[in-house]
Design a protein around this motif. Structure first.
Motif, PDB file in Angstrom:
ATOM      1  N   VAL A  99       0.890  -1.198   0.133  1.00  0.00           N
ATOM      2  CA  VAL A  99      -0.082  -0.154  -0.072  1.00  0.00           C
ATOM      3  C   VAL A  99       0.913   1.076   0.166  1.00  0.00           C
ATOM      4  O   VAL A  99       0.679   2.168  -0.812  1.00  0.00           O
ATOM      5  CB  VAL A  99      -1.066   0.084   1.366  1.00  0.00           C
ATOM      6  N   ARG A 100       1.809   1.391   0.779  1.00  0.00           N
ATOM      7  CA  ARG A 100       2.896   2.388   0.976  1.00  0.00           C
ATOM      8  C   ARG A 100       3.559   2.756  -0.387  1.00  0.00           C
ATOM      9  O   ARG A 100       3.768   3.757  -0.782  1.00  0.00           O
ATOM     10  CB  ARG A 100       3.671   2.452   2.207  1.00  0.00           C
ATOM     11  N   ASN A 101       3.808   1.517  -1.189  1.00  0.00           N
ATOM     12  CA  ASN A 101       4.926   1.850  -2.135  1.00  0.00           C
ATOM     13  C   ASN A 101       3.880   2.162  -3.450  1.00  0.00           C
ATOM     14  O   ASN A 101       4.362   2.407  -4.593  1.00  0.00           O
ATOM     15  CB  ASN A 101       5.549   0.633  -2.308  1.00  0.00           C
ATOM     16  N   LYS A 102       2.665   2.072  -3.377  1.00  0.00           N
ATOM     17  CA  LYS A 102       1.948   2.260  -4.924  1.00  0.00           C
ATOM     18  C   LYS A 102       0.759   3.082  -4.295  1.00  0.00           C
ATOM     19  O   LYS A 102       0.342   4.035  -4.881  1.00  0.00           O
ATOM     20  CB  LYS A 102       1.467   1.034  -5.392  1.00  0.00           C
ATOM     21  N   SER A 130      -3.834  -6.841 -12.951  1.00  0.00           N
ATOM     22  CA  SER A 130      -3.844  -7.698 -11.871  1.00  0.00           C
ATOM     23  C   SER A 130      -5.373  -7.177 -11.056  1.00  0.00           C
ATOM     24  O   SER A 130      -5.947  -7.987 -10.130  1.00  0.00           O
ATOM     25  CB  SER A 130      -2.797  -7.422 -10.934  1.00  0.00           C
ATOM     26  N   ALA A 131      -5.553  -6.068 -11.013  1.00  0.00           N
ATOM     27  CA  ALA A 131      -6.851  -5.361 -10.372  1.00  0.00           C
ATOM     28  C   ALA A 131      -8.038  -6.064 -10.724  1.00  0.00           C
ATOM     29  O   ALA A 131      -8.913  -6.307 -10.035  1.00  0.00           O
ATOM     30  CB  ALA A 131      -7.048  -4.091 -10.652  1.00  0.00           C
ATOM     31  N   GLY A 132      -8.143  -6.728 -11.881  1.00  0.00           N
ATOM     32  CA  GLY A 132      -9.277  -7.438 -12.405  1.00  0.00           C
ATOM     33  C   GLY A 132      -8.824  -8.901 -12.687  1.00  0.00           C
ATOM     34  O   GLY A 132      -9.767  -9.683 -13.258  1.00  0.00           O
ATOM     35  N   ALA A 133      -7.633  -9.401 -12.380  1.00  0.00           N
ATOM     36  CA  ALA A 133      -7.157 -10.758 -12.703  1.00  0.00           C
ATOM     37  C   ALA A 133      -7.880 -11.966 -11.689  1.00  0.00           C
ATOM     38  O   ALA A 133      -7.932 -11.761 -10.450  1.00  0.00           O
ATOM     39  CB  ALA A 133      -5.855 -10.940 -12.537  1.00  0.00           C
ATOM     40  N   ALA A 134      -8.078 -13.152 -12.109  1.00  0.00           N
ATOM     41  CA  ALA A 134      -8.568 -14.092 -11.368  1.00  0.00           C
ATOM     42  C   ALA A 134      -7.323 -15.305 -11.415  1.00  0.00           C
ATOM     43  O   ALA A 134      -7.717 -16.500 -11.867  1.00  0.00           O
ATOM     44  CB  ALA A 134      -9.942 -14.652 -11.962  1.00  0.00           C
ATOM     45  N   ALA A 142      -4.211  -7.083  -6.693  1.00  0.00           N
ATOM     46  CA  ALA A 142      -5.217  -6.752  -7.163  1.00  0.00           C
ATOM     47  C   ALA A 142      -5.984  -5.723  -6.350  1.00  0.00           C
ATOM     48  O   ALA A 142      -6.694  -4.631  -6.602  1.00  0.00           O
ATOM     49  CB  ALA A 142      -6.357  -8.052  -7.220  1.00  0.00           C
ATOM     50  N   ALA A 143      -5.489  -5.837  -4.831  1.00  0.00           N
ATOM     51  CA  ALA A 143      -6.169  -5.044  -3.816  1.00  0.00           C
ATOM     52  C   ALA A 143      -5.748  -3.571  -3.992  1.00  0.00           C
ATOM     53  O   ALA A 143      -6.480  -2.721  -3.935  1.00  0.00           O
ATOM     54  CB  ALA A 143      -5.825  -5.514  -2.441  1.00  0.00           C
ATOM     55  N   VAL A 144      -4.393  -3.594  -4.298  1.00  0.00           N
ATOM     56  CA  VAL A 144      -3.727  -2.215  -4.435  1.00  0.00           C
ATOM     57  C   VAL A 144      -4.151  -1.478  -5.777  1.00  0.00           C
ATOM     58  O   VAL A 144      -4.556  -0.338  -5.665  1.00  0.00           O
ATOM     59  CB  VAL A 144      -2.046  -2.322  -4.182  1.00  0.00           C
ATOM     60  N   ASN A 145      -3.931  -2.352  -6.727  1.00  0.00           N
ATOM     61  CA  ASN A 145      -4.205  -1.594  -8.128  1.00  0.00           C
ATOM     62  C   ASN A 145      -5.735  -1.139  -8.178  1.00  0.00           C
ATOM     63  O   ASN A 145      -6.129  -0.254  -8.978  1.00  0.00           O
ATOM     64  CB  ASN A 145      -3.727  -2.503  -9.189  1.00  0.00           C
ATOM     65  N   GLY A 146      -6.660  -2.323  -7.790  1.00  0.00           N
ATOM     66  CA  GLY A 146      -8.004  -2.078  -7.695  1.00  0.00           C
ATOM     67  C   GLY A 146      -8.360  -0.949  -6.991  1.00  0.00           C
ATOM     68  O   GLY A 146      -9.475  -0.160  -7.483  1.00  0.00           O
ATOM     69  N   ALA A 147      -7.639  -0.579  -5.912  1.00  0.00           N
ATOM     70  CA  ALA A 147      -8.083   0.517  -4.986  1.00  0.00           C
ATOM     71  C   ALA A 147      -8.011   1.892  -5.653  1.00  0.00           C
ATOM     72  O   ALA A 147      -8.760   2.663  -5.707  1.00  0.00           O
ATOM     73  CB  ALA A 147      -7.235   0.465  -3.809  1.00  0.00           C
ATOM     74  N   THR A 151     -10.911   4.767  -7.530  1.00  0.00           N
ATOM     75  CA  THR A 151     -11.065   6.149  -7.036  1.00  0.00           C
ATOM     76  C   THR A 151     -11.119   6.851  -8.429  1.00  0.00           C
ATOM     77  O   THR A 151     -11.669   7.987  -8.284  1.00  0.00           O
ATOM     78  CB  THR A 151      -9.424   6.796  -6.637  1.00  0.00           C
ATOM     79  N   VAL A 152     -10.820   6.373  -9.731  1.00  0.00           N
ATOM     80  CA  VAL A 152     -10.917   7.099 -10.924  1.00  0.00           C
ATOM     81  C   VAL A 152     -12.190   7.982 -11.134  1.00  0.00           C
ATOM     82  O   VAL A 152     -12.261   9.263 -11.460  1.00  0.00           O
ATOM     83  CB  VAL A 152     -10.399   6.173 -12.012  1.00  0.00           C
ATOM     84  N   PRO A 153     -13.238   7.134 -11.104  1.00  0.00           N
ATOM     85  CA  PRO A 153     -14.672   7.895 -11.496  1.00  0.00           C
ATOM     86  C   PRO A 153     -14.996   9.021 -10.687  1.00  0.00           C
ATOM     87  O   PRO A 153     -15.415   9.956 -10.840  1.00  0.00           O
ATOM     88  CB  PRO A 153     -15.611   6.766 -11.509  1.00  0.00           C
TER      89      PRO A 153
END
Length: 235
Positions: A99-102, A130-134, A142-147, A151-153
């Motif tokens: 989380v701190r690094n990205k 990876s935000a949407g990877a299974a 996924a948690a970090v990139n998805g977070a 926020t974008v919208p």
């Protein structure tokens, strides 16, 4: 236009700097390593300026933007090592480091730029598919990139008319994979290429082309654009 690329000393950030500078923009890059910064500036041929700055240091980034003054577009490509692995091996420290690094530097770098960011400008985040990877072992990534993507919208509405977008690359051949060793990296990239509809993995230039698109197209905001060679189409 003046474009600042946080994390612009290597990989996708470096490719974006080269592409935007070639298009006539005034480009300023940052990175944590002076050695990488000097190498990048040399490679870019004197068209680009830069400064050592750690995007994890919020006060340093605020001071940087104060010195720079007016900025038209901000591109944030900073990332960190680690984060991959099974849930059973996850530690609290490892999760917080990811989380701190990205996530933290992406959002707080965007915040630091707001006082000098043009109202006709944009913020572009670099996340990952990876935000949407299974796939096993990508839950933290996924948690970090998805977070960030989530926020974008909201930010596109909150910060309007400043435009906010994210680029979500799939497997890109960069130094990010170097930590797994040359032999394993080659095998992984070749195996991934064979499985993709495009028949190859991505290059930093592929992603840089998409970054340029969202920077230059003034009618694009609130979007997350996937650049993955069709990886999302795999069963």
């Amino acid at each position: 236009m003046r474009v600042v690329i946080a994390g612009g000393t290597s990989g996708v950030g470096l490719a974006a700097a080269a592409r935007l500078a070639a298009g006539g923009d005034e480009v300023f890059i940052t990175g944590r390593s002076d050695e990488r910064l000097q190498s990048a500036l040399k490679e870019l041929g004197g068209q680009v300026k830069g400064e050592v700055a750690d995007a994890r240091d919020t006060e340093a980034m605020r001071a940087l933007f104060e010195r720079l003054g007016s900025v038209d577009h901000l591109i944030i490509t900073v990332t960190g090592r680690g984060g991959a692995g099974p849930l059973s091996a996850l530690t609290g420290d490892g999760l917080l480091a990811a989380v701190r690094n990205k996530l933290v530097p992406h959002l707080l770098t965007a915040q630091a730029a707001l006082p000098v960011l043009s109202k006709e400008g944009s913020i572009t985040f670099l996340t990952a598919a990876s935000a949407g990877a299974a796939y096993p072992g990508v839950a933290t990534l996924a948690a970090v990139n998805g977070a960030i993507e989530a926020t974008v919208p909201g930010l596109a509405v909150e910060l309007a008319p400043v435009r906010v977008n994210a680029i979500s690359p799939g497997v890109i051949d960069t130094d990010w994979w170097s930590e797994i060793g040359d032999e394993a990296r080659t095998a992984f990239l070749e195996g991934t290429a064979a499985s993709l509809p495009t028949g190859r993995v991505g290059t930093p230039e592929d992603v840089a082309a998409t970054i340029e698109y969202v920077v230059r197209n003034a009618f694009v905001t609130g979007t997350v654009l996937t650049v993955d060679g069709g990886g999302r189409l795999k069963a």
